[in-house]
Motif scaffolding. Structure first.
Motif, PDB file in Angstrom:
ATOM      1  N   PHE A  15       0.821  -1.208   0.000  1.00  0.00           N
ATOM      2  CA  PHE A  15       0.000   0.000   0.000  1.00  0.00           C
ATOM      3  C   PHE A  15       0.860   1.266   0.000  1.00  0.00           C
ATOM      4  N   ALA A  16       1.987   1.244   0.692  1.00  0.00           N
ATOM      5  CA  ALA A  16       2.881   2.406   0.695  1.00  0.00           C
ATOM      6  C   ALA A  16       3.463   2.645  -0.691  1.00  0.00           C
ATOM      7  N   ILE A  17       3.851   1.581  -1.373  1.00  0.00           N
ATOM      8  CA  ILE A  17       4.390   1.717  -2.732  1.00  0.00           C
ATOM      9  C   ILE A  17       3.319   2.237  -3.679  1.00  0.00           C
ATOM     10  N   LEU A  18       2.096   1.691  -3.574  1.00  0.00           N
ATOM     11  CA  LEU A  18       1.008   2.153  -4.441  1.00  0.00           C
ATOM     12  C   LEU A  18       0.663   3.614  -4.150  1.00  0.00           C
ATOM     13  N   SER A  19       0.662   4.009  -2.882  1.00  0.00           N
ATOM     14  CA  SER A  19       0.377   5.391  -2.519  1.00  0.00           C
ATOM     15  C   SER A  19       1.446   6.331  -3.065  1.00  0.00           C
ATOM     16  N   TYR A  20       2.689   5.936  -2.980  1.00  0.00           N
ATOM     17  CA  TYR A  20       3.780   6.748  -3.512  1.00  0.00           C
ATOM     18  C   TYR A  20       3.653   6.885  -5.026  1.00  0.00           C
ATOM     19  N   GLY A  21       3.274   5.815  -5.702  1.00  0.00           N
ATOM     20  CA  GLY A  21       3.066   5.870  -7.146  1.00  0.00           C
ATOM     21  C   GLY A  21       1.926   6.796  -7.527  1.00  0.00           C
ATOM     22  N   ASN A  22       0.848   6.780  -6.759  1.00  0.00           N
ATOM     23  CA  ASN A  22      -0.287   7.669  -7.024  1.00  0.00           C
ATOM     24  C   ASN A  22       0.083   9.131  -6.777  1.00  0.00           C
ATOM     25  N   ASP A  23       0.901   9.403  -5.771  1.00  0.00           N
ATOM     26  CA  ASP A  23       1.349  10.771  -5.503  1.00  0.00           C
ATOM     27  C   ASP A  23       2.204  11.308  -6.648  1.00  0.00           C
ATOM     28  N   LEU A  24       3.032  10.451  -7.210  1.00  0.00           N
ATOM     29  CA  LEU A  24       3.860  10.882  -8.353  1.00  0.00           C
ATOM     30  C   LEU A  24       2.997  11.199  -9.574  1.00  0.00           C
ATOM     31  N   LYS A  25       1.949  10.433  -9.788  1.00  0.00           N
ATOM     32  CA  LYS A  25       1.062  10.661 -10.936  1.00  0.00           C
ATOM     33  C   LYS A  25       0.294  11.976 -10.771  1.00  0.00           C
ATOM     34  N   LYS A  26      -0.120  12.286  -9.546  1.00  0.00           N
ATOM     35  CA  LYS A  26      -0.879  13.511  -9.296  1.00  0.00           C
ATOM     36  C   LYS A  26      -0.009  14.755  -9.480  1.00  0.00           C
ATOM     37  N   ARG A  27       1.272  14.656  -9.192  1.00  0.00           N
ATOM     38  CA  ARG A  27       2.167  15.803  -9.330  1.00  0.00           C
ATOM     39  C   ARG A  27       2.435  16.135 -10.792  1.00  0.00           C
ATOM     40  N   ASN A  28       2.369  15.138 -11.639  1.00  0.00           N
ATOM     41  CA  ASN A  28       2.653  15.392 -13.064  1.00  0.00           C
ATOM     42  C   ASN A  28       1.434  15.817 -13.750  1.00  0.00           C
TER      43      ASN A  28
END
Length: 86
Positions: free
Chosen positions: A73-86
């Protein structure tokens, strides 16, 4: 002296196929000859000889599973945060 009497009790016994428990003996020997059954028996005798060991193994496996889920879940959350920033 008692041990001499006990040792002499089995002298001269003949076990044949007509022995009532011969099938049970052969079934037990067949069961014990399997390597998997010997491993399970050793595992129970050596490592799971009390209920506390089984409980601690269950707790360790549960904690390991929960840790893996939390990491995913931490890895998936980090991936979603990166997508939102771009």
């Amino acid at each position: 002296m008692v041990y001499l009497v006990i040792n002499q009790l089995g002298k001269g016994l003949i076990i044949s196929d007509e022995f009532p428990y011969s099938r049970i003996f052969s079934d037990v020997n067949h069961h014990c000859a399997k390597i998997r059954n010997r491993w399970i028996a050793t595992l129970k005798r050596e490592y799971f000889n009390s209920p506390w060991t089984a409980i601690s193994v269950f707790a360790a496996i549960t904690l390991l599973g929960l840790t893996i889920i939390q990491t995913a879940f931490a890895i998936l959350s980090y991936g979603n945060d990166l997508k939102k920033r771009n």
